[in-house]
Design an enzyme around this catalytic site. Structure first.
Site, PDB file in Angstrom:
ATOM      1  N   GLU A  99      30.123  48.610  34.831  1.00  0.00           N
ATOM      2  CA  GLU A  99      29.324  47.409  35.139  1.00  0.00           C
ATOM      3  C   GLU A  99      30.310  46.373  35.657  1.00  0.00           C
ATOM      4  O   GLU A  99      30.930  45.646  34.884  1.00  0.00           O
ATOM      5  CB  GLU A  99      28.658  46.877  33.857  1.00  0.00           C
ATOM      6  CG  GLU A  99      27.601  47.775  33.286  1.00  0.00           C
ATOM      7  CD  GLU A  99      26.301  47.732  34.080  1.00  0.00           C
ATOM      8  OE1 GLU A  99      26.202  46.973  35.060  1.00  0.00           O
ATOM      9  OE2 GLU A  99      25.398  48.484  33.714  1.00  0.00           O
TER      10      GLU A  99
ATOM     11  N   CYS B 246      27.843  37.605  35.899  1.00  0.00           N
ATOM     12  CA  CYS B 246      28.007  38.648  36.923  1.00  0.00           C
ATOM     13  C   CYS B 246      26.872  38.549  37.927  1.00  0.00           C
ATOM     14  O   CYS B 246      27.019  38.935  39.078  1.00  0.00           O
ATOM     15  CB  CYS B 246      28.047  40.024  36.283  1.00  0.00           C
ATOM     16  SG  CYS B 246      26.694  40.286  35.138  1.00  0.00           S
TER      17      CYS B 246
HETATM   18  P1  NAD Z   1      38.228  41.609  33.365  1.00  0.00           P
HETATM   19  O1  NAD Z   1      38.087  42.756  34.298  1.00  0.00           O
HETATM   20  O2  NAD Z   1      39.422  40.755  33.475  1.00  0.00           O
HETATM   21  O3  NAD Z   1      38.206  42.158  31.839  1.00  0.00           O
HETATM   22  C1  NAD Z   1      37.103  42.867  31.327  1.00  0.00           C
HETATM   23  C2  NAD Z   1      37.563  43.733  30.173  1.00  0.00           C
HETATM   24  O4  NAD Z   1      38.339  44.820  30.678  1.00  0.00           O
HETATM   25  C3  NAD Z   1      38.457  43.025  29.142  1.00  0.00           C
HETATM   26  O5  NAD Z   1      38.117  43.475  27.861  1.00  0.00           O
HETATM   27  C4  NAD Z   1      39.855  43.497  29.529  1.00  0.00           C
HETATM   28  O6  NAD Z   1      40.768  43.467  28.477  1.00  0.00           O
HETATM   29  C5  NAD Z   1      39.563  44.912  29.975  1.00  0.00           C
HETATM   30  N1  NAD Z   1      40.530  45.500  30.908  1.00  0.00           N
HETATM   31  C6  NAD Z   1      41.064  44.914  32.001  1.00  0.00           C
HETATM   32  N2  NAD Z   1      41.865  45.802  32.648  1.00  0.00           N
HETATM   33  C7  NAD Z   1      41.814  46.958  31.947  1.00  0.00           C
HETATM   34  C8  NAD Z   1      42.430  48.229  32.099  1.00  0.00           C
HETATM   35  N3  NAD Z   1      43.255  48.479  33.106  1.00  0.00           N
HETATM   36  N4  NAD Z   1      42.148  49.193  31.184  1.00  0.00           N
HETATM   37  C9  NAD Z   1      41.293  48.950  30.166  1.00  0.00           C
HETATM   38  N5  NAD Z   1      40.702  47.753  29.963  1.00  0.00           N
HETATM   39  C10 NAD Z   1      40.967  46.769  30.843  1.00  0.00           C
HETATM   40  O7  NAD Z   1      36.883  40.740  33.500  1.00  0.00           O
HETATM   41  P2  NAD Z   1      36.526  39.313  32.877  1.00  0.00           P
HETATM   42  O8  NAD Z   1      37.303  38.255  33.594  1.00  0.00           O
HETATM   43  O9  NAD Z   1      36.562  39.351  31.394  1.00  0.00           O
HETATM   44  O10 NAD Z   1      34.978  39.187  33.278  1.00  0.00           O
HETATM   45  C11 NAD Z   1      34.518  38.754  34.506  1.00  0.00           C
HETATM   46  C12 NAD Z   1      34.181  39.913  35.419  1.00  0.00           C
HETATM   47  O11 NAD Z   1      33.262  40.803  34.769  1.00  0.00           O
HETATM   48  C13 NAD Z   1      33.455  39.475  36.673  1.00  0.00           C
HETATM   49  O12 NAD Z   1      33.924  40.226  37.756  1.00  0.00           O
HETATM   50  C14 NAD Z   1      32.000  39.786  36.373  1.00  0.00           C
HETATM   51  O13 NAD Z   1      31.189  39.948  37.518  1.00  0.00           O
HETATM   52  C15 NAD Z   1      32.136  41.049  35.605  1.00  0.00           C
HETATM   53  N6  NAD Z   1      30.958  41.314  34.765  1.00  0.00           N
HETATM   54  C16 NAD Z   1      30.101  42.310  35.155  1.00  0.00           C
HETATM   55  C17 NAD Z   1      28.944  42.546  34.425  1.00  0.00           C
HETATM   56  C18 NAD Z   1      27.964  43.607  34.847  1.00  0.00           C
HETATM   57  O14 NAD Z   1      27.129  43.960  34.025  1.00  0.00           O
HETATM   58  N7  NAD Z   1      28.012  44.132  36.052  1.00  0.00           N
HETATM   59  C19 NAD Z   1      28.686  41.799  33.264  1.00  0.00           C
HETATM   60  C20 NAD Z   1      29.591  40.810  32.883  1.00  0.00           C
HETATM   61  C21 NAD Z   1      30.729  40.587  33.649  1.00  0.00           C
END
Ligand code: NAD
Length: 515
Positions: free
Chosen positions: A269, A303
């Site tokens: 997602e 998102c």
């Molecule tokens: P992010 O990608 O920085 O982090 C999200 C999660 O992934 C965190 O828990 C982080 O620790 C983990 N993570 C990051 N890199 C990783 C890796 N290499 N391996 C394993 N885990 C890893 O995102 P954010 O800044 O917390 O959230 C914002 C983003 O999330 C935006 O792009 C938003 O659109 C998206 N989002 C999407 C949805 C959806 O349902 N499509 C919902 C909410 C947020």
């Protein structure tokens, strides 16, 4: 436009501590400081650290997965309607602690109170949905081509589900995954965003209590606090059958191939770049309200936030003027105040990203119509409060095609509906979309197979604010995953196709003869 300063960090620390205590979660003793290598729990309201928490080590991750795998072996044999009783109890506890959880969501993610309460309501709703689902995990019976044979499919629990979640929905996304996974007979290991560990601790405590009250194995849920490396360890663990990861496209690009390399299942997602088309047949009063909520609400940090407004040139000037006027009256600041509509951005980096996007948009010929200026700098110097921005663009340039996770609304104009749809679909992401029109032909054209290419396509509402009953997710770089309602539960189970021969013959399929 009014601005109001947030409460001080000590007050916020006390509020968060009290909410954690009421949820039965451990309250970290110390304030800022603490062990080196610890995880800072900070608040975007002041930008300061509230507590320092111990981060999960590699050993902790291995143990959590081991315990969840052991619990799964027991849990998968519990009848699904009985598994539903844990989720029913969780829903009751979430209802009882709605205010506490909303308090933590506001402190940690900066959401205004009504949106924080809405996020917790979403958790309660998905629990109700999952309890009903626990009696409806239906398989099909198909007509066998062979006499005396029965062909059917059954759905079985899958295994350990690793949930990696983003900061902006710190509790709802966990509940979508966890409520469904639990009734499907899976156990869950959760790695929440490193930016929102306190809300996660409160949810974990409530679920442990629900499991204890319902006689479920304690290991059906484990929490891992930590950053990317911690998430990476969970993602790579071969005992994790499904990785459900919510976050940026960057994260998905790393996680997807790693899970695929070990033939694990992945539900992604990822980011969106959501557009709304406004036609000359739109009810503009309704459109303005829908657009402002979707674009400026949650400070543009959903998102599904509206980022691109694609408006017919005949109504573009009037609509843009009305939106700019509405933006001028949006109160920015303390998200605890009932009259505030825009809280802080999560961090200074988010503010920098917004400033860079506005600069790039203007360099591409965009005209900044309102917003983009930082506010409350003196009252909260480490926080990131900003007025939502609207930019009129001459074309859909590179910066418009990117997701900037901040309140920036780009306005583009079109002449024909075909052109609008092409502009709409001309971005790499495919999460949410909408059209504002009272002309049914236009609406149906937008929803048709060659209309919006997104996972969510709405008519006469904005792009954000989905209900839990539908499957949630998007296409293209958004990752293709579906969570929450409809038949999204199938991702959390494995399907077995069963053929039973109840005859005395052994006819082979496709008329093959042998022996
Ligand atoms: P992010 O990608 O920085 O982090 C999200 C999660 O992934 C965190 O828990 C982080 O620790 C983990 N993570 C990051 N890199 C990783 C890796 N290499 N391996 C394993 N885990 C890893 O995102 P954010 O800044 O917390 O959230 C914002 C983003 O999330 C935006 O792009 C938003 O659109 C998206 N989002 C999407 C949805 C959806 O349902 N499509 C919902 C909410 C947020």
């Amino acid at each position: 436009m009014t601005t109001t300063a947030p409460p001080g960090t000590d007050t916020l620390r006390a509020r968060a501590g009290n909410a954690l205590r009421r949820c039965g979660a451990p309250v970290p003793e110390a304030g800022p400081g603490g062990a080196a290598g610890g995880l800072a729990a900070r608040t975007p309201l002041t930008g300061e650290t509230l507590f320092t928490l111990p981060a999960a080590s590699a050993e902790d991750t291995g143990r959590a997965v081991e315990e969840a795998a052991a619990a799964f072996r027991e849990w998968r044999t519990v009848p699904a309607p009985r598994r539903g009783t844990v989720v029913k109890r969780l829903g009751e506890l979430l209802t009882a602690h709605k205010e506490d959880l909303a308090e933590l969501v506001t402190v940690e993610a900066g959401k205004i109170r009504s949106e924080a309460l809405g996020e917790v309501q979403e958790m309660i709703d998905i629990c109700e949905f999952a309890v009903g689902l626990s009696r409806q995990l239906y398989g099909r019976t198909m007509a066998s081509e062979r006499p005396g044979h029965r062909l059917s499919e059954s759905w079985h629990p899958l295994g350990v589900v690793g949930v990696v979640s983003a900061f902006n929905f710190p509790v709802a996304v966990w509940s979508w995954n966890t409520a469904i996974a639990l009734v499907c007979g899976d156990s869950v290991v959760w790695k929440p965003s490193e930016l929102t560990p306190l809300t996660a601790m409160a949810c974990d405590a409530l679920l442990r209590r629900a499991a204890g009250d319902s006689g479920a194995p304690d290991g059906i849920h484990r929490l891992l606090l930590g950053g990317r490396e911690c998430g990476g360890r969970l993602v790579d663990d071969p005992r994790v059958a499904l990785v459900s990861a919510t976050g940026s496209v960057r994260m998905g690009r790393e996680v997807g191939p790693r899970v695929a390399a070990r033939f694990g299942r992945c539900l992604l997602e990822l980011g969106g770049n959501n557009g709304a088309v406004v036609t000359p047949a739109a009810d503009l009063d309704l459109a303005v309200r829908g657009i402002v909520f979707s674009a400026a609400g949650t400070a543009g940090q959903r998102c599904t936030s509206l980022r691109r407004l694609i408006v017919h040139e005949d109504v573009a000037d009037e609509l843009t003027e009305r939106i700019v006027r509405a933006y001028a009256s949006l109160p920015v600041g303390d998200p605890f105040r009932d009259d505030t509509l825009v809280g802080p951005l999560i961090s200074e980096q988010a503010l920098d990203a917004m400033a860079k996007a506005l600069e790039a948009a203007q360099a591409d010929g965009g005209k900044l119509l309102t917003g983009g200026d930082r506010v409350l700098r003196e009252q909260a110097p480490a926080a990131a409060y900003v007025r939502p921005a609207v930019v009129r663009m001459p074309a859909q340039t590179a910066v418009v095609r990117e997701e900037t996770f901040a309140p920036v609304l780009y306005v583009l104009t079109y002449r024909t509906l075909e052109e609008a749809i092409e502009l709409h679909n001309g971005v790499p992401q495919g999460l949410s979309s909408s059209i504002f029109t009272r002309d049914q032909r236009e609406a149906e054209r937008f929803l048709a197979a060659d209309g919006s290419d997104c996972g969510i396509a709405n008519v006469n509402i904005g792009t954000s604010g989905a209900e839990i009953g539908g499957a949630f997710g998007g296409e293209k770089e958004t990752g293709g995953g579906r969570e929450s309602g409809s038949d999204a539960w199938r991702a959390y189970m494995r399907r077995a196709t069963n053929t039973v021969n109840f005859s005395d013959e052994l006819p082979l399929a496709q008329g093959v003869s042998f022996l």
